[in-house]
Scaffold this motif. Structure first.
Motif, PDB file in Angstrom:
ATOM      1  N   VAL A 150      -6.423   4.260  -4.853  1.00 22.63           N
ATOM      2  CA  VAL A 150      -6.457   3.471  -3.540  1.00 22.63           C
ATOM      3  C   VAL A 150      -6.702   1.808  -3.803  1.00 22.63           C
ATOM      4  O   VAL A 150      -6.045   0.980  -3.173  1.00 22.63           O
ATOM      5  CB  VAL A 150      -7.814   3.999  -2.750  1.00 22.63           C
ATOM      6  CG1 VAL A 150      -8.157   3.332  -1.695  1.00 22.63           C
ATOM      7  CG2 VAL A 150      -7.493   5.723  -2.338  1.00 22.63           C
ATOM      8  N   GLN A 182     -10.427   8.214  -3.763  1.00 23.15           N
ATOM      9  CA  GLN A 182      -9.683   8.020  -5.157  1.00 23.15           C
ATOM     10  C   GLN A 182      -9.671   9.128  -5.944  1.00 23.15           C
ATOM     11  O   GLN A 182      -8.820   9.727  -6.946  1.00 23.15           O
ATOM     12  CB  GLN A 182     -10.142   6.885  -6.034  1.00 23.15           C
ATOM     13  CG  GLN A 182      -9.970   5.789  -5.261  1.00 23.15           C
ATOM     14  CD  GLN A 182     -10.593   4.538  -6.023  1.00 23.15           C
ATOM     15  OE1 GLN A 182     -10.047   4.259  -7.328  1.00 23.15           O
ATOM     16  NE2 GLN A 182     -11.658   4.061  -5.569  1.00 23.15           N
ATOM     17  N   ARG A 235      -3.574   0.483  -4.642  1.00 23.76           N
ATOM     18  CA  ARG A 235      -2.765   0.185  -3.551  1.00 23.76           C
ATOM     19  C   ARG A 235      -3.008  -1.043  -2.664  1.00 23.76           C
ATOM     20  O   ARG A 235      -2.298  -1.788  -2.207  1.00 23.76           O
ATOM     21  CB  ARG A 235      -2.907   1.495  -2.568  1.00 23.76           C
ATOM     22  CG  ARG A 235      -2.378   2.800  -3.065  1.00 23.76           C
ATOM     23  CD  ARG A 235      -2.810   3.814  -2.188  1.00 23.76           C
ATOM     24  NE  ARG A 235      -2.727   5.185  -2.834  1.00 23.76           N
ATOM     25  CZ  ARG A 235      -3.239   6.331  -2.217  1.00 23.76           C
ATOM     26  NH1 ARG A 235      -3.526   6.271  -1.158  1.00 23.76           N
ATOM     27  NH2 ARG A 235      -3.184   7.349  -3.002  1.00 23.76           N
ATOM     28  N   ARG A 259       1.186   3.953  -3.109  1.00 25.01           N
ATOM     29  CA  ARG A 259       0.702   5.297  -2.732  1.00 25.01           C
ATOM     30  C   ARG A 259       1.934   6.264  -3.189  1.00 25.01           C
ATOM     31  O   ARG A 259       1.750   7.295  -3.865  1.00 25.01           O
ATOM     32  CB  ARG A 259       0.433   5.417  -1.225  1.00 25.01           C
ATOM     33  CG  ARG A 259      -0.073   6.909  -0.998  1.00 25.01           C
ATOM     34  CD  ARG A 259      -0.273   6.906   0.403  1.00 25.01           C
ATOM     35  NE  ARG A 259      -0.698   8.381   1.021  1.00 25.01           N
ATOM     36  CZ  ARG A 259      -1.067   8.593   1.961  1.00 25.01           C
ATOM     37  NH1 ARG A 259      -0.946   7.898   3.192  1.00 25.01           N
ATOM     38  NH2 ARG A 259      -1.367   9.747   2.474  1.00 25.01           N
ATOM     39  N   TYR A 286       0.780  -1.061   0.111  1.00 25.22           N
ATOM     40  CA  TYR A 286       0.145  -0.129   0.189  1.00 25.22           C
ATOM     41  C   TYR A 286       0.662   1.195   0.007  1.00 25.22           C
ATOM     42  O   TYR A 286       0.400   2.298  -0.766  1.00 25.22           O
ATOM     43  CB  TYR A 286      -0.955  -0.203   1.287  1.00 25.22           C
ATOM     44  CG  TYR A 286      -1.982   1.092   1.289  1.00 25.22           C
ATOM     45  CD1 TYR A 286      -3.117   0.594   0.848  1.00 25.22           C
ATOM     46  CD2 TYR A 286      -1.667   2.247   1.834  1.00 25.22           C
ATOM     47  CE1 TYR A 286      -4.252   1.842   0.850  1.00 25.22           C
ATOM     48  CE2 TYR A 286      -2.456   3.408   1.660  1.00 25.22           C
ATOM     49  CZ  TYR A 286      -3.749   3.105   1.133  1.00 25.22           C
ATOM     50  OH  TYR A 286      -4.817   4.192   1.259  1.00 25.22           O
TER      51      TYR A 286
END
Length: 432
Positions: free
Chosen positions: A319, A409, A322, A313, A309
């Motif tokens: 998102v 997002q 991730r 990122r 994640y």
């Protein structure tokens, strides 16, 4: 008579591995846990202990490790590795901190000592490149925007092994700091020299090895790899590192041709390697370490998800991407067993082998599941959280209309908006 028994035993092992691999392929999951279980069944304390063929299986297991690392090296060019080192090294550092420390802490808490702590740190740190690559292909995510992030982390882990394995070899051999420093310096020097030669003279090396005859190409590449691996081991550097460096040095059509020729051999001897590891693990020793293995698996699955994640990122992936990156990195497999196998052979801690076996069995089964379900579960939890927050927001505003929650997002740009409207990562990648 001895040769007849050997042929019967070894033939039965290969046949069993083929049937297990076919069974795993039918249900689309990794055969590694089945190979480990087969080793437990054929080993001491198992259902059918081996006798005549065990020595040959041990040699086959060494070849299996060499071929695993050679094939991994063939996947990357030296320029790719240098580029990954320059751009993704922060993700590699986070990956090491998040996932190696839990293993080291667990070993120290169980009173196993510092050497076992370094070994278990490697077991929990390194993800399974083979399992993850297969899962990404099965899920159709090879073209997704988060996939380069996943591959970069795997490459950095593989490069780290070129430093980590010589350290482990020196620690397990019980050499002093001076000898260990020399071993590490030799390993780093060899790795740096091979990378330099591969970047500067990679075409010439590949041209020397190249051949239009598949038989000659196979013999030259395989012979060169085993020779270099043997020299590396003689210098107290891991044979696996030597094989990995040979793979990096080859590129272009030679690497592609060698990959296709060596793939069946790798699968055969890698399966033998997993069986060999199981042979040296008494099934009765697994239940006492099952709870620690399960706890360690839960903790390090979460830390791997956090690693993916964070790295995605940092690369400005949406998102959903991730969460997919984090879930894909959970599986452990061949490299964890390689590291634990070195410790088992050295005999530093009798419970380390059973713990590593149980740990890998858990995560090699859970890994494909987290790759598939981490993102939808995380999105569902996020929606539930927004639904819980929405009524309070509506009351505080004094209206009866509940505004739709803004998706996190949306703040990430056009690529995230496309994904929010149902566009897959692969489509957004192709459109850009």
């Amino acid at each position: 008579m001895h040769s007849a028994v050997f042929l019967i035993e070894f033939g039965a092992i290969i046949l069993a591995l083929g049937l297990l691999g076919r069974f795993a392929g039918r249900f689309r999951f990794s055969p590694i846990p089945l190979y480990l279980l087969a080793g437990l069944a054929f080993g001491e304390g198992g259902l059918l202990p081996l006798g005549a063929s065990e020595e040959f299986v041990a040699i086959g297991a060494e070849i299996g490790v060499i071929l695993l690392l050679l094939m991994l090296g063939l996947e990357y060019t030296a320029s790719d590795l240098v580029s990954n080192l320059k751009t993704q090294y922060p993700a590699g550092l986070v990956d090491c901190a998040f996932n190696a420390l839990p293993g080291a802490a667990a070993a120290l808490l169980m009173g196993w000592g510092p050497v076992a702590a370094v070994v278990l740190a490697g077991v929990t740190w390194i993800s399974s490149s083979g399992v993850i690559a297969k899962v990404l292909g099965d899920l159709g995510r090879v073209g997704n925007r988060e996939t380069p992030v996943i591959l970069s982390i795997l490459v950095l882990e593989d490069l780290a092994m070129a430093v980590y394995l010589p350290i482990i070899t020196a620690l397990l051999a019980g050499v002093g700091w001076a000898a260990g420093g020399v071993t590490l310096a030799v390993a780093l020097g060899a790795a740096g020299l091979v990378l330099f030669l591969a970047v500067r003279y990679g075409r010439h090396i590949s041209r020397f090895v190249s051949s239009d005859d598949p038989e000659k190409l196979l013999l030259v590449v395989l012979g060169l790899t085993i020779l270099v691996a043997g020299i590396a081991q003689q210098l107290q550097v891991s044979a696996a590192v030597g094989a990995f460096l040979v793979g990096i040095a080859l590129s272009g059509e030679v690497a592609e041709g060698a990959h296709s020729l060596l793939l069946p051999l790798r699968d055969l001897f890698a399966a033998v390697f997993f069986v060999f590891f199981g042979l040296h693990t008494d099934p009765a020793s697994i239940p006492p370490v099952l709870l620690p293995a399960l706890a360690l698996a839960v903790v390090t699955a979460c830390t791997k998800i956090a690693t993916g994640y964070w790295a995605a990122r940092r690369a400005k992936i949406s998102v959903k991407g991730r969460w997919r990156a984090g879930g894909a990195l959970v599986a452990r497999g061949e490299f964890s067993i390689v590291i634990a196998g070195l410790a088992v052979t050295a005999g530093i801690e009798p419970r380390l082998g059973p713990l590593a076996t149980a740990y890998v069995l858990i995560l090699v089964i859970v890994g494909p599941l987290t790759a598939r379900f981490t993102e939808p579960v995380a999105m569902r939890v996020s929606r539930w959280r927004h639904r819980g927050d929405a009524p309070a927001a509506a009351v505080s505003a004094g209206t009866g209309i509940v505004p739709a929650p803004r998706d996190a997002q949306d703040s990430l740009g056009p690529e995230a908006e496309a994904e929010a409207h149902g566009t897959s990562g692969r489509a957004s990648n192709s459109s850009s």
